[in-house]
Design a protein around this motif. Structure first.
Motif, short mmCIF file in Angstrom:
data_model
loop_
_atom_site.label_atom_id
_atom_site.label_comp_id
_atom_site.label_asym_id
_atom_site.label_seq_id
_atom_site.Cartn_x
_atom_site.Cartn_y
_atom_site.Cartn_z
N GLN A 1 0.81 -1.21 0.00
CA GLN A 1 0.00 0.00 0.00
C GLN A 1 0.85 1.27 0.00
O GLN A 1 0.32 2.37 0.04
CB GLN A 1 -0.93 0.02 1.21
N GLY A 2 2.16 1.10 -0.05
CA GLY A 2 3.06 2.25 -0.06
C GLY A 2 3.21 2.92 1.30
O GLY A 2 3.67 4.06 1.38
N GLN A 3 2.86 2.23 2.37
CA GLN A 3 2.95 2.77 3.72
C GLN A 3 4.26 2.29 4.36
O GLN A 3 4.28 1.42 5.23
CB GLN A 3 1.74 2.34 4.55
N THR A 4 5.35 2.88 3.91
CA THR A 4 6.68 2.43 4.28
C THR A 4 6.94 2.49 5.78
O THR A 4 7.51 1.55 6.35
CB THR A 4 7.75 3.28 3.55
N VAL A 5 6.53 3.57 6.43
CA VAL A 5 6.78 3.71 7.87
C VAL A 5 6.06 2.60 8.64
O VAL A 5 6.64 1.95 9.52
CB VAL A 5 6.34 5.11 8.37
N LYS A 6 4.80 2.36 8.30
CA LYS A 6 4.04 1.30 8.96
C LYS A 6 4.64 -0.08 8.66
O LYS A 6 4.66 -0.96 9.52
CB LYS A 6 2.57 1.33 8.55
N ALA A 7 5.12 -0.25 7.43
CA ALA A 7 5.73 -1.53 7.06
C ALA A 7 6.98 -1.79 7.90
O ALA A 7 7.19 -2.90 8.40
CB ALA A 7 6.07 -1.54 5.57
N LYS A 8 7.80 -0.76 8.07
CA LYS A 8 9.01 -0.91 8.88
C LYS A 8 8.67 -1.20 10.33
O LYS A 8 9.33 -2.01 10.99
CB LYS A 8 9.87 0.35 8.78
N GLU A 9 7.62 -0.57 10.85
CA GLU A 9 7.20 -0.80 12.23
C GLU A 9 6.72 -2.25 12.41
O GLU A 9 7.09 -2.91 13.38
CB GLU A 9 6.08 0.17 12.60
N ALA A 10 5.92 -2.73 11.47
CA ALA A 10 5.43 -4.10 11.54
C ALA A 10 6.58 -5.09 11.43
O ALA A 10 6.61 -6.11 12.13
CB ALA A 10 4.39 -4.36 10.46
N LEU A 11 7.54 -4.79 10.57
CA LEU A 11 8.71 -5.66 10.42
C LEU A 11 9.54 -5.66 11.70
O LEU A 11 10.03 -6.70 12.15
CB LEU A 11 9.55 -5.22 9.23
N SER A 12 9.65 -4.51 12.33
CA SER A 12 10.35 -4.41 13.60
C SER A 12 9.64 -5.24 14.67
O SER A 12 10.30 -5.94 15.46
CB SER A 12 10.44 -2.95 14.03
N ASN A 13 8.30 -5.19 14.68
CA ASN A 13 7.53 -6.01 15.63
C ASN A 13 7.77 -7.49 15.38
O ASN A 13 7.91 -8.27 16.32
CB ASN A 13 6.04 -5.70 15.51
N PHE A 14 7.83 -7.86 14.11
CA PHE A 14 8.10 -9.25 13.75
C PHE A 14 9.46 -9.69 14.27
O PHE A 14 9.59 -10.73 14.92
CB PHE A 14 8.03 -9.42 12.23
N ARG A 15 10.47 -8.88 14.03
CA ARG A 15 11.83 -9.21 14.48
C ARG A 15 11.90 -9.32 16.00
O ARG A 15 12.55 -10.22 16.53
CB ARG A 15 12.82 -8.17 13.98
N GLU A 16 11.23 -8.41 16.70
CA GLU A 16 11.22 -8.45 18.16
C GLU A 16 10.55 -9.72 18.67
O GLU A 16 11.03 -10.35 19.61
CB GLU A 16 10.52 -7.20 18.72
N GLU A 17 9.44 -10.10 18.05
CA GLU A 17 8.74 -11.33 18.43
C GLU A 17 9.64 -12.55 18.23
O GLU A 17 9.69 -13.45 19.07
CB GLU A 17 7.45 -11.50 17.64
N VAL A 18 10.35 -12.57 17.10
CA VAL A 18 11.26 -13.69 16.82
C VAL A 18 12.36 -13.74 17.87
O VAL A 18 12.68 -14.81 18.41
CB VAL A 18 11.86 -13.58 15.39
#
Length: 134
Positions: free
Chosen positions: A104-121
């Motif tokens: 959707q072109g929402q880069t900031v939100k994408a990076k935040e979700a990816l950061s959440n993913f990495r933290e969960e891992v």
């Protein structure tokens, strides 16, 4: 499996105690349809399961994946948010959310979700390592 699931769905129509069996049958049917590469039929069955069990983790987890594959990103985003509220331990949802935001072109939100993913891992790895060493 698909035929049996449909038989259970039909049999549970007249049974007041049949909601749980009907939900399970819809989940089985949905998963069978996914294996048969029939995502529309899978989605219908997941949605039917949610009518009987609004917090069904399997349906909530799989519907946004089907939406994403169908390029229904707005719907996928909403469903992923709901799935994360009900099933926060499903870390793959954070990764899906990042992909949805990226599309959707929402880069900031994408990076935040990816950061959440990495933290969960990371948290899971630490937790698993602690369990193994004890």
């Amino acid at each position: 499996a698909l035929q049996l699931a449909h038989e259970v769905i039909q049999a549970s129509e007249s049974s007041p105690a049949g909601d749980a069996a009907k939900t399970d049958a819809h989940i089985i049917a949905a998963e069978a349809y996914q294996m048969l590469d029939q995502p529309e039929n899978a989605a219908v069955n997941y949605e039917e399961a949610l009518k009987k069990d609004p917090n069904n983790k399997t349906a909530l987890t799989n519907l946004p994946i089907l939406d994403f594959k169908a390029k229904k990103f707005t719907t996928a985003e909403k469903r992923t948010e709901r799935a994360l509220k009900i099933n926060p331990e499903k870390i793959g949802l954070n990764l899906l959310q990042a992909e949805i935001f990226k599309e959707q072109g929402q880069t900031v939100k994408a990076k935040e979700a990816l950061s959440n993913f990495r933290e969960e891992v990371r948290e899971r790895m630490v937790s698993d390592t602690t369990k193994i060493s004890n």
